[in-house]
Design an enzyme around this catalytic site. Structure first.
Site, PDB file in Angstrom:
ATOM      1  NE  ARG A 153       4.957   1.734  -1.137  1.00 59.87           N
ATOM      2  CZ  ARG A 153       5.877   1.612  -0.173  1.00 59.87           C
ATOM      3  NH1 ARG A 153       7.092   2.052  -0.380  1.00 59.87           N
ATOM      4  NH2 ARG A 153       5.600   1.074   0.983  1.00 59.87           N
ATOM      5  CG  ASN A 192       0.307   2.033   3.801  1.00 51.25           C
ATOM      6  OD1 ASN A 192      -0.735   1.959   3.157  1.00 51.25           O
ATOM      7  ND2 ASN A 192       1.397   2.600   3.325  1.00 51.25           N
ATOM      8  N   GLY A 193      -0.716  -1.180   6.842  1.00 48.08           N
ATOM      9  CA  GLY A 193      -0.444  -2.024   8.008  1.00 48.08           C
ATOM     10  C   GLY A 193      -1.632  -2.942   8.277  1.00 48.08           C
ATOM     11  CG  HIS A 244      19.204 -37.076  -3.648  1.00 46.79           C
ATOM     12  ND1 HIS A 244      19.560 -38.355  -3.288  1.00 46.79           N
ATOM     13  CD2 HIS A 244      20.359 -36.405  -3.848  1.00 46.79           C
ATOM     14  CE1 HIS A 244      20.870 -38.464  -3.239  1.00 46.79           C
ATOM     15  NE2 HIS A 244      21.393 -37.297  -3.571  1.00 46.79           N
ATOM     16  CE  LYS A 251      14.672 -11.581  -9.142  1.00 42.72           C
ATOM     17  NZ  LYS A 251      14.546 -10.984  -7.971  1.00 42.72           N
ATOM     18  CD1 TRP A 305      -0.460  -5.914  -3.154  1.00 45.70           C
ATOM     19  CD2 TRP A 305      -0.211  -6.537  -1.030  1.00 45.70           C
ATOM     20  NE1 TRP A 305       0.105  -7.155  -3.156  1.00 45.70           N
ATOM     21  CE2 TRP A 305       0.261  -7.573  -1.858  1.00 45.70           C
ATOM     22  CE3 TRP A 305      -0.147  -6.711   0.355  1.00 45.70           C
ATOM     23  CZ2 TRP A 305       0.786  -8.757  -1.368  1.00 45.70           C
ATOM     24  CZ3 TRP A 305       0.385  -7.890   0.856  1.00 45.70           C
ATOM     25  CH2 TRP A 305       0.831  -8.901  -0.005  1.00 45.70           C
ATOM     26  CD  GLU A 350      10.273 -11.359  -8.138  1.00 46.04           C
ATOM     27  OE1 GLU A 350       9.530 -10.822  -7.312  1.00 46.04           O
ATOM     28  OE2 GLU A 350      11.495 -11.327  -8.046  1.00 46.04           O
ATOM     29  CB  CYS A 352      -0.867   0.028   1.247  1.00 49.59           C
ATOM     30  SG  CYS A 352      -1.793  -1.467   1.504  1.00 49.59           S
ATOM     31  CD  GLU A 358      17.452 -13.273  -7.140  1.00 50.21           C
ATOM     32  OE1 GLU A 358      16.845 -13.646  -6.112  1.00 50.21           O
ATOM     33  OE2 GLU A 358      17.156 -12.229  -7.758  1.00 50.21           O
ATOM     34  CE  LYS A 396      11.832  -2.948  -5.191  1.00 48.77           C
ATOM     35  NZ  LYS A 396      12.589  -4.035  -5.874  1.00 48.77           N
TER      36      LYS A 396
HETATM   37  C1  AGP Z   1      12.549 -10.005  -5.073  1.00 47.63           C
HETATM   38  O1  AGP Z   1      12.595  -9.869  -6.475  1.00 47.63           O
HETATM   39  C2  AGP Z   1      11.165  -9.873  -4.529  1.00 47.63           C
HETATM   40  N1  AGP Z   1      10.525  -8.705  -4.964  1.00 47.63           N
HETATM   41  C3  AGP Z   1      11.095 -10.091  -3.034  1.00 47.63           C
HETATM   42  O2  AGP Z   1      11.461 -11.432  -2.785  1.00 47.63           O
HETATM   43  C4  AGP Z   1      12.003  -9.204  -2.164  1.00 47.63           C
HETATM   44  O3  AGP Z   1      13.359  -9.553  -2.356  1.00 47.63           O
HETATM   45  C5  AGP Z   1      11.652  -9.445  -0.689  1.00 47.63           C
HETATM   46  O4  AGP Z   1      10.315  -9.043  -0.490  1.00 47.63           O
HETATM   47  C6  AGP Z   1      12.572  -8.694   0.292  1.00 47.63           C
HETATM   48  O5  AGP Z   1      12.437  -7.308   0.092  1.00 47.63           O
HETATM   49  P1  AGP Z   1      13.496  -6.311   0.817  1.00 47.63           P
HETATM   50  O6  AGP Z   1      14.848  -6.632   0.238  1.00 47.63           O
HETATM   51  O7  AGP Z   1      13.013  -4.956   0.491  1.00 47.63           O
HETATM   52  O8  AGP Z   1      13.453  -6.618   2.290  1.00 47.63           O
END
Ligand code: AGP
Length: 606
Positions: A27, A99-100, A505, A486, A75, A489, A2, A482, A601
């Protein structure tokens, strides 16, 4: 996650609020709304499901000249994405954006008999609670503080009232809020990027603080109405940093600018001629660094994977140092033990991730020294750690984290060298890390320049698959994780990262023509073992994309070969190819590359 904006001044509030919400779109959100109040104390509440552009259409047919208001991008946490659940929420004369998460909203709601609830949100409960204290002789600020005393949970809120249209009341506990101080105007935002272009002077609210924002200034106080002196800071982010600068997407911009952002990360910290690292800001003496016996690296998502990759380097650099890497949301609730002489490295791009922040607070509660590896300057985590290293990668707008990952690994590796230096580890052993760190920006630039077009072509071959397996050994295992994150997502392809040695395994049972496999291979002692894994896949009709820095013959459907001077840090270079690969596949699939569905974000809820 949010976003909150607020404005009180002389200008057109609808324009200021809308432009602020557009800055916060990155975000992640699913609905948006604003409310403004005119000179005759009438409110105009406009909310839309979907993008800010939909709200903009509503505003264009409901324009006014109001000069005070608040806005929000939501959000969904409580209540599905819809116009009725969008903020601001109203109760009587007041309007609230939040927010929260209000954790005790059900108990509070049960007591608020006089309010007719129309939404499924915890925020409407908060609005009704504030209104229940908002008697004719009660100020808006007092009503807000009385209500917040009963709240359990996290919030960043902005509140306006048609009864007191010359102020915006804000409060914060666990979700960031920044107050922009302008000339005869005051702005509010949950993220500094919404203030850029309006003012560079800001007050970062701390947890437990609230403020009355007026045209002529800001009055800070705590929840018990005790005055607090305001500390005005300068926002370091500039307009250029938050614009696409000709790229189709922020994600491609942020992948492409990694050479420059790495230079910022390393600047003044890598002393090549002395083969030495010097990190300021750790707030630890050489003796304290020397005494470190255990490191716990904490993070979520990509930040966690950056920590996982760096953990191999810390172990390689320093004998008798135990290193664990933990997922914040898990570690926070475990009955964990951290031995004496432990240090916690808290990794976060946004510095606002609730899981990571909660874990940081638990570790601090146990008396452990905490160091931040953070990108967002002035963020909550950056303000709560005992010391740390800003990675200086600049604002990362795209939800998928790329340049931050690379800079986090570099910063963590520098920390490892600094600890090794303090412990008297020989220069012979640390020198290659220092040299390769210094080489990193140019080598990453070479990788991007050489392989960008190739990865765009390779991506076309794999864009139609629905399943993928990423495989790597040793320092390439975190990179495989990673790479899978990527891809999943932003392309929505189901992708899983695995240790190559684990293929036999279990996961190998999955492989058929629905899958393609990315196998990461590095020149050196594990190359042959990785080839064995690749052969196991080929023997079952796999569709392998091999990414490697080796010149050796590889039998795979597609091979992308990187020629780099990097050896120890070569995984960082191979990961850049994965970033480009994921980007071009997402583009080929027509996805919203910078704001993937369901994602935010910075995830400021646990
Ligand atoms: C990564 O591409 C994602 N958007 C997500 O996993 C992100 O790394 C995670 O939410 C941690 O965010 P931060 O580094 O702002 O704490």
């Amino acid at each position: 996650m949010c976003g909150i904006v607020g404005y009180i001044g002389k200008r057109d509030a609808q324009d200021v609020l809308l432009s602020g919400l557009r800055r916060l779109e990155y975000r992640g959100y699913d609905s948006a709304g604003i409310v403004t109040i005119d000179g005759s104390n009438q409110a105009t509440l406009l909310r839309a499901n979907g993008k800010v552009a939909e709200l903009g259409k509503l505003v264009s047919t409901n324009q006014n000249k109001d000069s005070v208001g608040i806005g929000h991008t939501r959000w969904a946490t409580h209540g599905e994405p819809s116009e009725i659940n969008a903020h601001p929420h109203r109760a009587g004369d007041i309007y609230v954006v939040h927010n929260g998460i209000i954790e005790n909203y059900k108990e509070l709601k049960a007591e608020l008999k006089d309010h007719t609830f129309v939404s499924g949100t915890d925020t409407e409960v908060l609005a009704a609670l504030i209104n229940s204290f908002y008697g004719v002789d009660t100020s808006l600020c007092d009503a807000v503080s009385k209500a917040l005393q009963l709240v359990v949970g996290t919030y960043g809120i902005a509140v306006v009232s048609t009864r007191q249209p010359d102020e915006v009341v804000v409060a914060r506990a666990g979700s960031p809020l920044i107050i922009g101080v302008g000339k005869d105007e005051t702005l509010i935002a949950s993220d500094a990027s919404a203030l850029i272009g309006h003012t560079s002077q800001a007050i970062y609210l701390n947890d437990g603080e609230m403020a009355i924002c007026r045209r002529d200034g800001v009055e800070l106080q705590d929840l018990n109405s005790q005055p607090i002196s305001a500390q005005v800071e300068t926002i370091e982010v500039d307009m250029q940093a938050i614009q696409k600068q000709g790229y189709d997407h922020f994600l491609l911009k942020e992948i492409s600018e990694q050479p420059q952002t790495l230079r910022s990360t390393l600047n003044g910290r890598v002393i090549v001629e002395d083969k030495r690292i010097q990190l300021g800001g750790l707030n630890l003496t050489v003796e304290q660094l020397k005494d470190i016996e255990h490191v716990t690296i904490i993070g979520c998502g990509t930040a966690y994977y950056a920590g996982l990759l760096a953990s191999y380097y810390l172990e390689q650099l320093v004998d008798n140092l135990t290193v664990e890497v933990v997922i914040a949301s898990e570690f926070r609730y475990r009955s964990f033990y951290m031995p004496k002489n432990s240090v916690a490295l808290v990794v976060s791009q946004s510095g606002e991730t609730a899981d990571t922040l909660a874990c940081l607070r638990e570790v601090k509660r146990r008396g452990v020294t905490t160091l931040g590896i953070i990108n967002a300057v002035g963020s909550t985590i950056a303000r709560e750690v005992d010391g740390g290293v800003y990675v200086h990668a600049g604002p990362e707008i795209s939800v998928a984290s790329t340049k931050a990952f690379t800079s986090q690994v570099a910063a963590l590796t520098m920390f490892g060298v600094q600890v090794a230096q303090a412990k008297g580890v020989s220069v012979q052993r640390t020198a290659q890390y220092v040299e390769e760190l210094a080489l990193l920006p140019d080598e990453i630039e070479k990788v991007i320049t050489t392989h960008q077009k190739e990865m765009a072509e390779v991506a076309k071959k794999y864009a139609s698959y629905d399943h993928a397996l990423f495989l790597g050994r040793d320092t390439l295992f975190p990179v495989a994780l990673e790479g899978a994150l990527k891809l999943k997502e932003i392309s929505y392809i189901q992708a899983e990262g695995y240790a190559t040695g684990e293929l036999k395994h279990g996961p190998i049972a999955l492989l058929d023509d629905r899958f393609f496999e990315v196998v990461l291979l590095m020149e050196g002692w594990l190359f042959d073992k990785s080839i064995s894994g690749l052969s196991e896949i080929n023997a079952r009709g796999g569709h392998v994309l091999a990414i490697t820095n080796s010149a050796k013959e590889i039998d795979a459907e597609t091979v992308v070969r990187v020629d780099t001077k990097l050896d120890i840090l070569a995984p960082i270079a191979l990961n850049v190819l994965q970033q480009l690969f994921a980007y071009y596949i997402a583009v080929a699939r027509g996805n919203d590359v910078d704001q993937p569905r369901n994602l935010a974000k910075s995830v400021t809820v646990e």
